[in-house]
Design an enzyme around this catalytic site. Structure first.
Site, PDB file in Angstrom:
ATOM      1  N   SER A  57       0.798  -1.232   0.000  1.00 22.24           N
ATOM      2  CA  SER A  57       0.000   0.000   0.000  1.00 22.24           C
ATOM      3  C   SER A  57       0.825   1.274   0.000  1.00 22.24           C
ATOM      4  CB  SER A  57      -0.939   0.011   1.201  1.00 22.24           C
ATOM      5  OG  SER A  57      -2.009  -0.879   0.995  1.00 22.24           O
ATOM      6  N   LYS A  60       0.080   3.722  -2.658  1.00 18.23           N
ATOM      7  CA  LYS A  60      -0.956   4.754  -2.556  1.00 18.23           C
ATOM      8  C   LYS A  60      -0.385   6.161  -2.399  1.00 18.23           C
ATOM      9  CE  LYS A  60      -4.595   1.742  -0.647  1.00 18.23           C
ATOM     10  NZ  LYS A  60      -3.915   0.489  -0.266  1.00 18.23           N
ATOM     11  N   SER A 117      -5.549   2.872   4.938  1.00 19.03           N
ATOM     12  CA  SER A 117      -5.008   2.270   3.715  1.00 19.03           C
ATOM     13  C   SER A 117      -6.110   1.611   2.895  1.00 19.03           C
ATOM     14  CB  SER A 117      -3.916   1.246   4.061  1.00 19.03           C
ATOM     15  OG  SER A 117      -3.098   0.996   2.951  1.00 19.03           O
TER      16      SER A 117
END
Length: 383
Positions: A57, A60, A117
């Site tokens: 993640s 991101k 997340s």
């Protein structure tokens, strides 16, 4: 006083030697990692920094850059309600349990991405900005290329394990550095707990996956990650005094070890290094003189804080500042770069920073020019 100064000097030398002799043991359990000073990007520690690995993640962070750019250019507003598609709601992994057809503000979606997340929140905003996940991923890869990063490629916006989806410790640090240029990210990443769907029956509690924002002095971001391929990873930023650091660790076996080794890496930087603040971004450094403009003299500022990195054992130096203007073409907008600020120690240039203006400046219209000319004649400035 002399004894105190000598003691402090010897102390810093001892600390430097201790860390210098043991830095090979830093993040020994991580697959790779890096520590940089945020304003300059200078590397303070590295371990296999260019190795291509899954980053989960942490992906991101690039999505967040694009989202914040769309906020800043007016394409999005924090209060805009985004309608959630079935595709976004169907994302697996970390999520805030969005439902198809549900509407949620951009602000709450960003909370979900940054703190929890959330894959579903990421895809919802990706579809709003680019139309489809695939189109948004292209924007992400274009942004990576724009930043000059060569060891990163994405195939989804969330970081879920897929073939050909990878980055490196160095690239992640540079992405984190770019994300910090959008200062609003810290309004989200520094918060340990918050709520979304407030004033509804489905009020939802968010707890930041980055525990360091609560337990490590100065930590206020940025992003954690975990998948089976990536294992436990994170990018953390912390600021003490004038110095902001970015630490990245990848491929840790547990969240506990990840947190511990990231804190050790940050400790290493804060114990050994310092930055001298030469000029704050709010400090006027000069004046731009303009002809035929609505304002003859405009204050010039650094685009960002000007800091010089050094070891704590080093003696602080005195610096001279030179300004070179290379753009006075009207109109000028707030934030436009108008030249360079050159920092020197003697004859040696040690750093350069962009010089900007903090207001809009328009070119005089015909009637304004005529009025000024008549005024100059009356006051005797034109004969």
């Amino acid at each position: 006083m002399k004894k105190i100064i000598c003691f402090l000097f010897v102390f810093f030398l001892l600390i430097t030697n201790v860390y210098a002799n043991n830095d090979e043991k830093l993040i020994e359990n991580a697959n790779s990692g890096i520590l940089i000073e945020a304003s300059s990007g200078e590397i303070l520690f590295e371990k296999k920094k260019d190795e291509k690995v899954a980053v989960a993640s942490m992906t991101k962070m690039v999505a967040q850059i694009i989202i914040l750019e769309n906020i800043e250019n007016g394409n999005l507003s924090w209060d805009e309600k985004i309608k959630v598609s079935s595709n976004a709601a169907g994302m697996g992994g970390s999520q805030i349990w969005l439902q198809p057809g549900e509407e949620m503000s951009v602000r709450d979606l960003m909370k979900g991405i940054t703190m929890a997340s959330a894959n579903d929140a990421t895809v919802a905003l990706a579809e709003r900005i680019a139309g489809t996940e695939e189109a948004f991923v292209k924007l992400m890869n274009d942004k990576v290329k724009e930043l000059g990063l060569k060891n990163t490629h994405f195939v989804n916006p969330t970081g879920l394990d897929e073939e050909n989806h990878y980055s490196s410790a160095y690239d992640m640090a540079m992405i984190a550095k770019e994300l910090l240029n959008h200062e609003q990210i810290l309004e989200f990443s520094s918060v340990y707990e918050d709520y979304i769907r407030v004033d509804t029956p489905n009020k939802f509690w968010l707890v930041n996956t980055n525990k360091l924002v609560r337990f490590y002095e100065g930590a206020d971001g940025l992003k954690t990650g975990f998948t089976d391929n990536a294992k436990y990873c994170m990018a953390v930023t912390a600021k003490r005094d004038n110095m902001r650091l970015i630490a990245v660790v990848l491929g840790e076996e547990s969240g506990k070890v990840r947190n511990s080794e990231t804190m050790e890496l940050l400790d290493y930087g804060f114990n050994l290094y310092k930055v001298d603040l030469v000029k704050s971004k709010t400090d006027k450094v000069g004046t731009l003189k303009l002809d035929k403009s609505t304002k003859e003299n405009v204050d010039v500022f650094p685009q960002r804080d000007i800091t010089i990195l050094g070891k704590k054992s080093d003696v602080s130096l005195n610096y001279d500042i030179e300004i070179k203007i290379n753009n006075n073409t009207l109109p000028l907008k707030k934030g436009d770069v108008v030249g360079k600020i050159i920092i020197k120690n003697g004859n040696k240039t040690v750093k350069e920073e962009n010089a900007i203006i903090n207001e809009d400046i328009e070119k005089m219209g015909f009637l304004q020019m005529l009025g000024k000319t008549l005024k100059d004649i009356v006051t005797g400035e034109i004969f």
